[in-house]
Every structure is written in structure tokens, then in C-alpha cells.
Design a protein around this motif. Structure first.
Motif, PDB file in Angstrom:
ATOM      1  N   SER A 146       0.840  -1.190   0.000  1.00  0.00           N
ATOM      2  CA  SER A 146       0.000   0.000   0.000  1.00  0.00           C
ATOM      3  C   SER A 146       0.880   1.247   0.000  1.00  0.00           C
ATOM      4  O   SER A 146       1.778   1.376   0.827  1.00  0.00           O
ATOM      5  N   ARG A 147       0.609   2.149  -0.909  1.00  0.00           N
ATOM      6  CA  ARG A 147       1.389   3.377  -0.980  1.00  0.00           C
ATOM      7  C   ARG A 147       0.953   4.381   0.066  1.00  0.00           C
ATOM      8  O   ARG A 147       1.770   5.111   0.628  1.00  0.00           O
ATOM      9  N   ASP A 148      -0.342   4.408   0.367  1.00  0.00           N
ATOM     10  CA  ASP A 148      -0.892   5.479   1.204  1.00  0.00           C
ATOM     11  C   ASP A 148      -1.097   5.109   2.664  1.00  0.00           C
ATOM     12  O   ASP A 148      -1.198   5.992   3.509  1.00  0.00           O
ATOM     13  N   TYR A 149      -1.174   3.802   2.975  1.00  0.00           N
ATOM     14  CA  TYR A 149      -1.549   3.412   4.334  1.00  0.00           C
ATOM     15  C   TYR A 149      -0.573   2.423   4.944  1.00  0.00           C
ATOM     16  O   TYR A 149       0.073   1.628   4.248  1.00  0.00           O
ATOM     17  N   VAL A 150      -0.509   2.477   6.275  1.00  0.00           N
ATOM     18  CA  VAL A 150       0.214   1.487   7.072  1.00  0.00           C
ATOM     19  C   VAL A 150      -0.733   1.003   8.161  1.00  0.00           C
ATOM     20  O   VAL A 150      -1.809   1.569   8.354  1.00  0.00           O
ATOM     21  N   ILE A 151      -0.340  -0.036   8.882  1.00  0.00           N
ATOM     22  CA  ILE A 151      -1.179  -0.548   9.964  1.00  0.00           C
ATOM     23  C   ILE A 151      -0.485  -0.344  11.297  1.00  0.00           C
ATOM     24  O   ILE A 151       0.745  -0.277  11.384  1.00  0.00           O
ATOM     25  N   ALA A 152      -1.273  -0.248  12.363  1.00  0.00           N
ATOM     26  CA  ALA A 152      -0.729  -0.123  13.713  1.00  0.00           C
ATOM     27  C   ALA A 152      -0.409  -1.511  14.255  1.00  0.00           C
ATOM     28  O   ALA A 152      -1.213  -2.431  14.125  1.00  0.00           O
ATOM     29  N   THR A 153       0.758  -1.657  14.832  1.00  0.00           N
ATOM     30  CA  THR A 153       1.139  -2.933  15.435  1.00  0.00           C
ATOM     31  C   THR A 153       1.123  -2.859  16.961  1.00  0.00           C
ATOM     32  O   THR A 153       1.509  -3.814  17.635  1.00  0.00           O
ATOM     33  N   GLY A 154       0.682  -1.740  17.503  1.00  0.00           N
ATOM     34  CA  GLY A 154       0.567  -1.588  18.948  1.00  0.00           C
ATOM     35  C   GLY A 154      -0.546  -0.624  19.284  1.00  0.00           C
ATOM     36  O   GLY A 154      -0.985   0.170  18.435  1.00  0.00           O
ATOM     37  N   THR A 155      -1.018  -0.700  20.503  1.00  0.00           N
ATOM     38  CA  THR A 155      -2.043   0.236  20.957  1.00  0.00           C
ATOM     39  C   THR A 155      -1.404   1.601  21.216  1.00  0.00           C
ATOM     40  O   THR A 155      -0.181   1.744  21.237  1.00  0.00           O
ATOM     41  N   MET A 159       2.359   2.614  22.274  1.00  0.00           N
ATOM     42  CA  MET A 159       3.154   3.602  21.539  1.00  0.00           C
ATOM     43  C   MET A 159       3.607   4.749  22.443  1.00  0.00           C
ATOM     44  O   MET A 159       4.124   5.751  21.967  1.00  0.00           O
ATOM     45  N   ARG A 160       3.375   4.589  23.736  1.00  0.00           N
ATOM     46  CA  ARG A 160       3.700   5.624  24.733  1.00  0.00           C
ATOM     47  C   ARG A 160       3.051   6.948  24.344  1.00  0.00           C
ATOM     48  O   ARG A 160       3.670   7.997  24.290  1.00  0.00           O
ATOM     49  N   ASN A 161       1.741   6.830  24.089  1.00  0.00           N
ATOM     50  CA  ASN A 161       0.907   7.998  23.767  1.00  0.00           C
ATOM     51  C   ASN A 161       1.422   8.789  22.574  1.00  0.00           C
ATOM     52  O   ASN A 161       1.290  10.012  22.524  1.00  0.00           O
ATOM     53  N   GLY A 162       2.004   8.075  21.634  1.00  0.00           N
ATOM     54  CA  GLY A 162       2.424   8.707  20.378  1.00  0.00           C
ATOM     55  C   GLY A 162       3.903   8.961  20.260  1.00  0.00           C
ATOM     56  O   GLY A 162       4.390   9.249  19.155  1.00  0.00           O
ATOM     57  N   SER A 163       4.649   8.880  21.328  1.00  0.00           N
ATOM     58  CA  SER A 163       6.081   9.194  21.265  1.00  0.00           C
ATOM     59  C   SER A 163       6.899   8.039  20.684  1.00  0.00           C
ATOM     60  O   SER A 163       8.063   8.221  20.319  1.00  0.00           O
ATOM     61  N   ASN A 164       6.295   6.860  20.580  1.00  0.00           N
ATOM     62  CA  ASN A 164       6.996   5.706  20.017  1.00  0.00           C
ATOM     63  C   ASN A 164       6.084   5.029  18.985  1.00  0.00           C
ATOM     64  O   ASN A 164       5.465   4.003  19.258  1.00  0.00           O
ATOM     65  N   PRO A 165       5.983   5.584  17.777  1.00  0.00           N
ATOM     66  CA  PRO A 165       5.071   5.045  16.765  1.00  0.00           C
ATOM     67  C   PRO A 165       5.361   3.572  16.469  1.00  0.00           C
ATOM     68  O   PRO A 165       6.521   3.167  16.371  1.00  0.00           O
ATOM     69  N   MET A 166       4.291   2.790  16.341  1.00  0.00           N
ATOM     70  CA  MET A 166       4.411   1.368  16.029  1.00  0.00           C
ATOM     71  C   MET A 166       3.526   1.065  14.824  1.00  0.00           C
ATOM     72  O   MET A 166       2.335   0.790  14.959  1.00  0.00           O
ATOM     73  N   PHE A 167       4.110   1.152  13.642  1.00  0.00           N
ATOM     74  CA  PHE A 167       3.394   0.910  12.399  1.00  0.00           C
ATOM     75  C   PHE A 167       4.262   0.060  11.484  1.00  0.00           C
ATOM     76  O   PHE A 167       5.472   0.010  11.642  1.00  0.00           O
ATOM     77  N   ARG A 168       3.625  -0.564  10.502  1.00  0.00           N
ATOM     78  CA  ARG A 168       4.389  -1.327   9.515  1.00  0.00           C
ATOM     79  C   ARG A 168       3.675  -1.302   8.177  1.00  0.00           C
ATOM     80  O   ARG A 168       2.461  -1.058   8.086  1.00  0.00           O
ATOM     81  N   ASN A 169       4.435  -1.575   7.116  1.00  0.00           N
ATOM     82  CA  ASN A 169       3.876  -1.645   5.773  1.00  0.00           C
ATOM     83  C   ASN A 169       3.039  -2.907   5.605  1.00  0.00           C
ATOM     84  O   ASN A 169       3.189  -3.880   6.345  1.00  0.00           O
ATOM     85  N   ILE A 170       2.195  -2.891   4.598  1.00  0.00           N
ATOM     86  CA  ILE A 170       1.327  -4.028   4.350  1.00  0.00           C
ATOM     87  C   ILE A 170       0.862  -3.978   2.899  1.00  0.00           C
ATOM     88  O   ILE A 170       0.771  -2.887   2.305  1.00  0.00           O
TER      89      ILE A 170
END
Length: 529
Positions: A146-155, A159-170
Motif C-alpha cells: 500500500s502506498r498510502d496506508y500502514v497498519i498499527a502494530t501496537g495500541t 506507543m507511549r501515547n504517540g512518542s513511540n510510533p508502532m506501524f508497519r507496511n502491508i
């Protein structure tokens, strides 16, 4: 191969930082709680310089929810998408998209002013080349990142309220599998505790609008990747089918010769890997599905529990479901009686509309019948039969909308299960869509169904039924009006007779005329009406 290479190159050139827009899956956006990416056409946020849209605060519905979910502040999907973002692009006119860079469903052109109507067709009415092209498209999106989207791999907390983003390609196909999982997953309560009575896409009023949006977005992604603007999802009309007639190598994959739970090696679907099927494992780890491969597609159609689903749905059951006049009723969940939505979804008996969760009817029956990947809610979209099935379910929803012509206000505004009120935003879509926005005829969204286009007798019957139904609903008022009209008429007649008797000696020239016989008939008709 060139399309795959292009998609892979785009994936590695852009940071993996969504359904989360890639442009918003980063620390800055999460900490600011803002997802207003620039439109490539003018470089401004939401295309504001070109009057396409602007970055605005999200307006959340304050309507009360049903009692099914007793928590608050423990699930990232509550008041979607406010845990992650409270400002997003608000697009003007017919513009749409997370950066207002696309057209609303049903519109096209540079300024999104051209109306467009596409037709979804029966898969068995496609020519061999059309069918082969559809299968090739499926295989393409399964291998295209996907060029435009990624998925979250953590709540959000992980993610420490956004300071540690957890996303990956799919890849594009699995993106939609993951979205279906994410909307229906259990709530993680900490430790090994979960709350299972929650689903943002099923078991409540939003079931049909949610899957309608899901299919429209899926359709659009294929149109963008392939450049085929005329592409539409075919449907499988499973009414009265005696077996899975699409389960052949010519179509969606036949049965493996030695292992009945697997697909035939002659089908390229046999090499597909599934994701998001191990819900108990995720729950025990208090983790989200990370979209890693979990094995091949499983399918053993017809070898299901016959006591729960003895056969595929019949035409008579569909017709009974369509006759139900209430979209939603009672608790507005899987226990609802006489609810069109609950009966079509399959939690109510398709012959009585009484809730019976020990049986699976209509929509649910097909999932259970497939006896494999399709039969587990969170991972059911792994099997490509899913889109054929849901396209036909959507067509039944469309028939009901055309037959009963409900106002948008018929969709419940309050007290539905969490996420299912009319003004709630659907999880996990960004850009944002409200449930009630898709409680409208499909032609207003730019598509139709081949078998609904034909001016057959059934269509004329569908046209008359809502008016007959309205007459049935108000017959008591009509009878009451007739009775009152008769009483008024009798009183007026008595008064007229009395007046004439009193004025019998008055000359005809000056005798007042209260009512003539012709006027009496007219008054009586108007009173009754």
C-alpha cells in the motif's frame, strides 16, 4: 512485475511511519493529534489553497450508547479517531480523501463534478477474459504494498501515547483484511483480560453501512493500482445454491485432492498466506495482529456443523427478510427481533425474524458453510470469496432500501452499541465516514447491481410495496378519519334539517342555504380523506 516493482519502490522510499495514512503515522502527527496531510496538487494541507478542504477539529457524536460496552477510556477505538487524532481534513463539495485529493464515491473528473455510475455484475455473467482479469487483479493487490496506508502494530498506550510510533507496511489486500480484524477485535483490558462483546462492524446497525464503505474503498484501491477506472467487484448470488459453485480452480479455487481443508494447488489462491486469524494468541499477549503470515487459506465448504447451518440460504428466506419493515429494533444487537439488519446478518431466523443465535442464517450461513478461514469473524476477509459474498449481501441491503425508501433518520441516532449510532465515525477508516452517510441508495454512491437494473416485474412490485406498506401502517387512522367525517356529516345534516324546519315560512329568495346535495358529497369526501 512492473506494477509490483513500482509499489515496492514506493514503499521503501517513504518512511514507514494509518488504516492509518502513512503521512500521519509519525511522532509529530501523533503528539499533535493532527492528520492533515498536504495535497500533492498544491502542497497545502488538505488542498486548502485550491479550496478542496481544510484542517478542522473533529466533531464527535454525543448521543448515548447502548449498554453492551460498560467501559470508557480503555479502547483506542472509542470515539474514533480521537485517541490518535482530533484534527483531520474536512473536504468541501465532492472532494474526499485523507488529504482531500480524491473524489467522493460516484464522482470523477479533475474538479470531481462528473457523475459516474458503475455496475457490479454476477461473476458467472463475466466473460472468460473479464473473469481472468478479476482474478489477476486479486493476485496483484495481494503482492502490491500500500502506498498510502500502514497498519498499527501496537495500541496507543504501547506507543507511549504517540512518542513511540508502532506501524508497519502491508500489501493492499491484507490492508483490508487487517481493517476488518481491527474493527471486530476484542478489547484488551490488561493482564489476560479481554472484553468480547464489542464489534464496530458487526452485530449492530452499522453492519451494512460499514461493509458498504469497505467494499467501495477496496474497489477504489484496485481502480487506482490497475488504472482500470471501470473495475467493479463481482457478486456471487448464492440463493438456492446446493454447493459452493465458485469453489473451482476456474474461479476462487477448488478443493485440494488429498487435504479437503486446503485449496487446490492448481489455483494461485493456494499460495496465499492468511493474517490476523489467531485472536486468542493476540488476546493472551495483549497485542494487536501484526499482519505476519499465519499459513494458507483454509476452506472445506459444506462439511460444517449441519445443526447450525444445514444449507445455503434460499430465495424464500431472502424475500422474507426483504419484507421486514424495521431496519433495526429493540436492543439493536444480535438479540434484536423483527430487525431487517439482524435477520440479514444472520442472527435472527430468516423465516420468523426472531433472534436465534444458536443458528446461522443468510449472511452468517455462508461464512459458516465455508468451514475455514471465512468462518472466523476477525480473519474472514482472508478468503477472496469474502468480497463476492459481501457484494451480494450489499445488493440485498440495496433492494431493501429501494423497496422501503427509508429516510436517513430511520437509522438509529442513539442507544445503539458502541460505534453504531448514526453520527459515529466508522472504525478504522481515515478519512472519516459516518454510519448514516451510507444509509442511502447505491446509485447516489456511484454504483448499481446488474440484476437490479432490469425493469422486471419484481422491480415494479418493489416500487409499489412501500406505498402499500404505508397504507397498511395508517389504515387505522384512515378508518378513524372516516368515522369522524361521518359524525360531522350527521351533525351538519341535523343542523340543516332543523334550520329548514324553522325557516319553512321564509321565501325561497331569502332562505339561507346551509348545504346543497352536491356540496354535501364533496364535504364528506374531504372529511374522510
Amino acid at each position: 512485475m512492473s506494477l509490483f516493482a513500482m509499489g515496492f519502490l514506493l514503499a521503501i522510499l517513504q518512511p514507514s511511519t494509518g488504516q492509518f495514512p502513512r503521512a500521519c503515522a509519525n511522532t509529530e502527527s501523533l503528539l499533535r493529534k493532527e492528520c492533515c496531510p498536504p495535497w500533492d496538487g498544491d502542497g497545502s494541507a488538505c488542498g486548502e489553497r485550491s479550496s478542496r478542504g481544510s484542517c478542522q477539529d473533529i466533531l464527535l457524536s454525543q448521543a448515548p450508547l447502548g449498554p453492551q460496552y460498560p467501559f470508557s477510556g480503555v479502547d483506542d477505538r472509542e470515539d474514533w479517531p480521537s485517541v490518535f487524532y482530533n484534527r483531520t481534513c474536512h473536504c468541501k463539495g465532492n472532494f474526499m480523501g485523507f488529504n482531500c485529493g480524491e473524489c467522493k464515491f460516484g464522482f470523477s473528473g479533475l474538479s470531481c463534478t462528473e457523475r459516474r455510475l458503475r455496475t457490479r455484475r454476477n461473476i458467472f455473467q463475466l466473460s472468460t477474459s473479464e473473469k481472468d482479469k478479476f482474478l489477476a487483479y486479486l493476485n496483484l493487490v495481494k503482492s502490491t504494498p500500500s502506498r498510502d496506508y500502514v497498519i498499527a502494530t501496537g495500541t496507543y498506550a504501547q506507543m507511549r501515547n504517540g512518542s513511540n510510533p508502532m506501524f508497519r507496511n502491508i500489501n493492499v489486500y491484507d490492508l483490508f483484511v487487517w481493517m476488518h480484524y481491527y474493527a471486530s477485535r476484542d478489547t484488551l483490558l490488561g493482564g489476560s483480560n479481554v472484553w468480547r462483546d464489542i464489534d464496530f462492524a458487526h452485530e449492530a446497525p452499522g453492519f451494512l453501512p460499514w461493509h458498504r464503505v469497505f467494499l467501495l474503498l477496496w474497489e477504489r484501491e484496485i481502480q487506482k493500482i490497475t488504472g482500470d477506472e471501470n473495475f467493479t467487484i463481482p457478486y456471487w448470488d448464492w440463493r438456492d445454491a446446493e454447493s459452493c459453485v465458485v469453489c473451482t480452480d476456474e474461479y476462487m479455487g477448488g478443493r485440494h485432492p488429498t487435504n479437503p481443508n486446503l485449496l487446490s494447488p492448481a489455483s494461485f489462491f493456494s499460495s496465499w498466506q492468511v493474517i490476523c486469524t489467531r485472536s486468542e494468541e493476540y488476546n493472551s499477549q495483549q497485542a494487536l495482529c501484526s499482519a505476519t503470515s499465519e499459513g494458507p487459506i483454509l476452506r472445506n465448504p459444506g462439511n460444517n456443523d449441519k445443526s447450525r447451518t444445514p444449507r445455503l440460504p434460499s430465495s424464500a428466506e431472502v424475500e422474507f427478510c426483504l419484507s421486514l419493515t424495521q431496519y433495526e429494533s429493540g436492543s439493536m444487537d444480535k438479540m434484536a427481533n423483527y430487525s431487517f439488519r439482524n435477520t440479514l446478518e444472520g442472527f435472527a431466523d430468516p423465516r420468523t425474524a426472531i433472534s436465534n443465535i444458536s443458528q446461522s442464517g443468510l449472511h452468517n450461513a455462508l461464512h459458516i458453510y465455508m468451514n475455514g478461514s471465512m468462518s472466523q469473524v476477525q480473519g474472514s476477509a482472508n478468503d477472496p470469496i469474502f468480497v463476492l459474498h459481501h457484494a451480494f449481501v450489499d445488493s440485498i441491503f440495496e433492494r431493501w432500501l429501494r423497496r422501503h425508501r427509508p429516510l436517513r433518520e430511520i437509522y438509529p441516532a442513539a442507544n445503539a452499541p458502541i460505534g453504531h449510532n448514526r453520527e459515529n465515525y466508522m472504525v478504522p477508516f481515515i478519512p472519516l465516514y459516518r454510519n448514516g452517510e451510507f444509509f442511502i441508495p447505491s446509485r447516489e454512491l456511484g454504483y448499481d447491481y446488474e440484476y437490479l437494473e432490469e425493469p422486471a416485474f419484481g422491480s415494479f412490485q418493489d416500487f409499489l410495496i412501500p406505498y402499500l406498506e404505508q397504507a397498511r401502517q395508517i389504515w387505522a387512522w384512515l378508518v378513524g378519519a372516516a368515522v369522524i367525517g361521518g359524525i360531522i356529516t350527521a351533525l351538519l345534516t341535523g343542523i340543516a334539517f332543523t334550520c329548514r324546519k324553522k325557516r319553512r315560512g321564509t321565501s325561497a329568495e331569502i332562505q339561507p342555504l346551509l348545504i346543497e346535495s352536491e356540496d354535501y358529497n364533496n364535504m364528506s369526501y374531504q372529511s374522510n380523506l
